[in-house]
Design an enzyme around this catalytic site. Structure first.
Site, short mmCIF file in Angstrom:
data_model
loop_
_atom_site.label_atom_id
_atom_site.label_comp_id
_atom_site.label_asym_id
_atom_site.label_seq_id
_atom_site.Cartn_x
_atom_site.Cartn_y
_atom_site.Cartn_z
CG HIS A 10 40.45 40.33 33.55
ND1 HIS A 10 40.29 41.61 34.08
CD2 HIS A 10 41.07 39.61 34.53
CE1 HIS A 10 40.81 41.67 35.29
NE2 HIS A 10 41.29 40.47 35.61
CD GLU A 25 44.02 38.47 35.40
OE1 GLU A 25 43.37 38.02 36.37
OE2 GLU A 25 44.37 39.67 35.32
CG HIS A 78 40.60 36.90 38.57
ND1 HIS A 78 40.48 38.08 37.87
CD2 HIS A 78 39.33 36.52 38.89
CE1 HIS A 78 39.20 38.40 37.76
NE2 HIS A 78 38.49 37.47 38.38
CD GLU A 142 44.13 36.96 41.93
OE1 GLU A 142 44.73 36.70 40.86
OE2 GLU A 142 43.51 38.02 42.13
#
Length: 243
Positions: A10, A25, A78, A142
């Site tokens: 992101h 995030e 992430h 993650e």
């Protein structure tokens, strides 16, 4: 020396998942990515970052950068999210089983779980763009669930961000046969053996400038981070509350 692509997910106009308290995030992935970059560079590894600040970078541009730079591995960072606050595990994704990406993913996954004490979500498969479109073996980590209030509170702290970076570095180091840079101020110190032991166990680490500062007083945050790492190694659940 290997060349590693690090992809903090992101950025810019894309915040990624957002916690109830406002943590984004993109901020977590960048903090972990920059810390991981420093650890790798200290170990002599060439690092290619998809972003080093809060900017927009498309998925296509990220993959194209890594392919153009001919990196040996790609680590995409992430933080997961769910519609309920219950999920709180960590997981690492690959495109398909049986290759080098799976070997790397299993090493990183084990280190992340050991460092955080979060439930083990295992190595999973997904058709994520960055996994599919990079020429080099790629994994997507993650780092817990930002939708879980307790995990989000941990992710907001520099201590946990650093712990995540160190755990991913340890997984990479095991895969590549690297050794972390040794602090230059512990040789001959009366506690040298003890310092080496806690560093090898992942309970404490040196400072980014290559020192350990063995005679410097520790802050409460540093003590908490070391104890959290120890609890994770012992597979104990930290007690909530207290001062």
């Amino acid at each position: 020396m290997p060349k590693i692509g690090i992809d903090p997910g992101h950025g810019g106009s894309d915040p990624g998942a957002v916690a109830a308290g406002g943590l984004q995030e993109k901020a977590v992935t960048l903090a972990v990515g920059l810390a991981l970059q420093q650890l790798l560079q200290e170990a002599g590894v060439v690092v290619v970052m998809s972003r080093t600040g809060d900017q927009d970078v498309s998925l296509a541009d990220r993959a194209a950068l890594f392919n153009r730079e001919q990196v040996d591995l790609v680590i995409s960072l992430h933080v997961n999210s769910a519609g309920t606050p219950a999920p709180n595990y960590a997981s690492t994704f690959i495109l398909a089983p049986g290759g080098q990406a799976e070997k790397l993913a299993r090493l990183i996954q084990a280190e992340v779980v050991a460092a955080t004490g979060w439930p083990d979500g295992g190595v999973r498969q997904a058709n994520f763009y960055i996994l599919r479109e990079t020429d080099a073996p790629a994994v997507l980590v993650e780092m817990g669930f930002i939708s879980n209030p307790e995990t989000a509170a941990q992710l907001a702290t520099p201590a946990v961000q650093q712990a995540l970076a160190r755990s991913i570095f340890r997984g990479l180091a095991a895969y590549l046969g690297l050794k972390p840079k040794e602090p230059d101020d512990i040789q001959g110190h009366w506690a040298e053996t003890a310092i080496r032991q806690v560093m090898a166990a992942g309970i404490m680490s040196g400072y980014p400038d290559g020192t350990f500062r063995p005679d410097q007083a520790a802050t409460r945050a540093e003590v908490a981070a070391a104890l959290a790492n120890l609890l994770a190694k012992l597979n104990l659940t930290p007690v909530r509350g207290g001062n």
